[in-house]
Design an enzyme around this catalytic site. Sequence first.
Site, short mmCIF file in Angstrom:
data_model
loop_
_atom_site.label_atom_id
_atom_site.label_comp_id
_atom_site.label_asym_id
_atom_site.label_seq_id
_atom_site.Cartn_x
_atom_site.Cartn_y
_atom_site.Cartn_z
N LYS A 24 0.84 -1.22 0.00
CA LYS A 24 0.00 0.00 0.00
C LYS A 24 0.87 1.25 0.00
O LYS A 24 0.68 2.16 -0.80
CB LYS A 24 -0.89 0.01 1.25
CG LYS A 24 -1.51 1.37 1.55
CD LYS A 24 -2.38 1.36 2.79
CE LYS A 24 -1.69 1.67 4.10
NZ LYS A 24 -1.49 3.11 4.36
N ASN A 25 1.83 1.28 0.93
CA ASN A 25 2.58 2.52 1.12
C ASN A 25 3.62 2.77 0.02
O ASN A 25 4.13 3.89 -0.11
CB ASN A 25 3.25 2.54 2.49
CG ASN A 25 2.23 2.72 3.61
OD1 ASN A 25 1.07 3.05 3.34
ND2 ASN A 25 2.65 2.49 4.83
N CYS A 119 -4.13 13.17 12.99
CA CYS A 119 -4.95 11.98 12.74
C CYS A 119 -5.31 11.33 14.07
O CYS A 119 -4.98 11.85 15.13
CB CYS A 119 -4.26 11.01 11.80
SG CYS A 119 -2.95 10.07 12.55
N ARG A 124 0.61 14.81 12.61
CA ARG A 124 1.42 14.28 11.49
C ARG A 124 2.01 15.50 10.78
O ARG A 124 1.50 15.94 9.76
CB ARG A 124 0.54 13.48 10.52
CG ARG A 124 -0.24 12.32 11.13
CD ARG A 124 0.56 11.03 11.21
NE ARG A 124 0.99 10.50 9.95
CZ ARG A 124 0.31 9.63 9.21
NH1 ARG A 124 -0.88 9.23 9.60
NH2 ARG A 124 0.80 9.18 8.08
N ASP A 308 4.51 0.75 12.03
CA ASP A 308 3.26 0.21 11.47
C ASP A 308 2.98 -1.23 11.91
O ASP A 308 1.92 -1.77 11.60
CB ASP A 308 3.28 0.27 9.93
CG ASP A 308 3.25 1.69 9.41
OD1 ASP A 308 2.92 2.60 10.18
OD2 ASP A 308 3.55 1.89 8.21
N ARG A 399 -8.78 -0.01 4.53
CA ARG A 399 -7.84 0.99 4.01
C ARG A 399 -6.49 0.37 3.69
O ARG A 399 -5.75 0.90 2.86
CB ARG A 399 -7.62 2.09 5.06
CG ARG A 399 -8.85 2.89 5.34
CD ARG A 399 -8.52 4.07 6.20
NE ARG A 399 -7.50 4.90 5.56
CZ ARG A 399 -7.24 6.14 5.87
NH1 ARG A 399 -7.90 6.72 6.84
NH2 ARG A 399 -6.31 6.81 5.24
N1 EPU Z 1 7.83 14.09 10.67
C1 EPU Z 1 8.04 15.40 11.03
N2 EPU Z 1 7.94 16.36 10.06
C2 EPU Z 1 7.64 16.08 8.76
C3 EPU Z 1 7.42 14.74 8.42
C4 EPU Z 1 7.52 13.76 9.40
O1 EPU Z 1 8.30 15.71 12.21
O2 EPU Z 1 7.57 17.00 7.96
C5 EPU Z 1 7.97 13.02 11.69
C6 EPU Z 1 6.68 12.28 11.97
O3 EPU Z 1 5.90 12.95 12.95
C7 EPU Z 1 7.19 10.94 12.44
C8 EPU Z 1 8.45 10.74 11.61
O4 EPU Z 1 8.82 12.03 11.16
O5 EPU Z 1 7.56 11.02 13.80
C9 EPU Z 1 8.32 9.81 10.42
O6 EPU Z 1 7.21 10.22 9.62
P1 EPU Z 1 7.17 9.94 8.04
O7 EPU Z 1 7.15 11.25 7.34
O8 EPU Z 1 8.24 8.99 7.70
O9 EPU Z 1 5.76 9.25 7.87
P2 EPU Z 1 4.75 9.38 6.65
O10 EPU Z 1 5.51 9.45 5.40
O11 EPU Z 1 3.75 10.45 6.94
C10 EPU Z 1 4.58 6.83 6.23
C11 EPU Z 1 3.51 5.79 6.18
C12 EPU Z 1 2.98 5.52 7.56
C13 EPU Z 1 4.13 5.14 8.47
C14 EPU Z 1 5.25 6.18 8.45
C15 EPU Z 1 6.49 5.80 9.23
C16 EPU Z 1 2.46 6.07 4.02
C17 EPU Z 1 1.25 6.38 3.27
N3 EPU Z 1 2.41 6.23 5.34
O12 EPU Z 1 3.98 8.01 6.75
O13 EPU Z 1 2.08 4.41 7.39
O14 EPU Z 1 3.66 4.98 9.79
O15 EPU Z 1 5.65 6.40 7.07
O16 EPU Z 1 7.07 4.66 8.70
O17 EPU Z 1 3.45 5.65 3.44
C18 EPU Z 1 0.29 3.01 7.91
O18 EPU Z 1 0.47 2.41 6.84
O19 EPU Z 1 -0.42 2.54 8.84
C19 EPU Z 1 0.92 4.31 8.10
C20 EPU Z 1 0.43 5.24 8.91
#
Ligand code: EPU
Length: 426
Positions: A24-25, A119, A124, A308, A399
């Site tokens: 998915k991701n 969320c 986030r 995750d 989802r």
């Molecule tokens: N973060 C910041 N600032 C930013 C971006 C991220 O502080 O601008 C922090 C976040 O708060 C978190 C960490 O950095 O503490 C990592 O966040 P990341 O940006 O890597 O997460 P994401 O890209 O928003 C994806 C997955 C999530 C998964 C996270 C971490 C997708 C669609 N989502 O989210 O998946 O938990 O990486 O691996 O790819 C799930 O599938 O259940 C899910 C939520």
Amino acid sequence: MLLTPLHVQGGRPLSGEITVQHSKNAALPIIVATLLSREKITLHGVPRLSDVDTILDLMHHLGTSHAWVGENTLELHTPEILNTDAPYALVSKMRASFIVLGAILARAGQATVSMPGGCAWGPRPVDQHVKALRALGAEVVEDGGNFDARRTGSLNGTFVFELLTVGGTHNAILAAVLGDGVVTLENASIDTDVVDLIEFLNSVGADIQGAGTNTIVIRGVPALRGGAYTVIPDRIEAGTFMMLAAATRSRITLNNVRPDHLRAVTAKLQEMGVDILESGSSILVDATRGELKPVNVTTQSYPGFPTDVQPQMSALLATVPGTSVVQDPVYPDRLTHVAELHRMGANITVSGYTQVIQGSRLHAAPVKAADLRAGAALFIAGLTCEGETVIDGVQYLNRGYEKLTERLRGLGADARQTELAMAMDD
Ligand code: EPU
């Protein structure tokens, strides 16, 4: 559409083989990345999930036409960008859609994308996405709940991420692919989903080096071609099934996996006393031989133990006698499963992002999922106990897991879910 709760009758081991879906991701950003090409692109291995439908709705608004030409094969075509905005109603359904900012900016020169907000399990932030685009030469302003981004020429320069972010790395890559600039991203994510995005983009003509390392160099190209690509297997779904096998003390073979993407999960289960046998793209998980031992787990960015899979691991450890400690500093508030597991008799004490878990036998109870991975954790917990566990909020499972109930029935699970619905939150 309303969804009737999921009814689970557990308390007995499962057995057999299950095929893991494609990721998915990884699929979501690759679907978004097709916005960068005028040509038709075929993606194989796209899971049929409500999150995929959500991103396709947004892409339709932007000018993409799509067709499912096979069960998991999707054709996408964006000859022109028709709109450069991603409105709140679409972005708020799924925060991952925020990465359209970089793609629309690259293709159309300007983009307006709603702020994604928090969320069910906490904030986030997207500060790194915005800082990266600004550092590379885009103008980004916050205005009335939107980010408004513009560029006058190609993105150029170097940005050092302040922390490892998958989505932030996706957004910066997407913004830099087209043009004649050279962008260097340092402290970039080495997540498998970032590597898959880069491999897809390079397969249709992008020039990106450093996939799987912390330094990614993107040399702009004038245009991308059409093409076909297969998304990687879903390591989070595989991790979920590995937790399920261990929690139900079962012997299960997972097919369509990348064992090298699951090292941290495999190591933790082995430490607990679960036998794991890797063979090509299959993994046999055998938790039938002897008592399992408690362990301590701390989540990290890839290749560490994934956040995750944290709720599912917590559900497993709630069934393992002894004291385990689970810490999730990646998402400190990702704890919505805890109160529901308490209803099933789990002994979990929370302090900050730390769960101290005293394992015991769980019992059936009515519970409610508040997000995707918490839903998976409750499903696992329900399968460990005798009697009927009734899980509400099951739309979250749709989802992230394709036909989950049906596939788990193939392993002998007694689970029924009758109707489908869309969840409105991550
Ligand atoms: N973060 C910041 N600032 C930013 C971006 C991220 O502080 O601008 C922090 C976040 O708060 C978190 C960490 O950095 O503490 C990592 O966040 P990341 O940006 O890597 O997460 P994401 O890209 O928003 C994806 C997955 C999530 C998964 C996270 C971490 C997708 C669609 N989502 O989210 O998946 O938990 O990486 O691996 O790819 C799930 O599938 O259940 C899910 C939520």
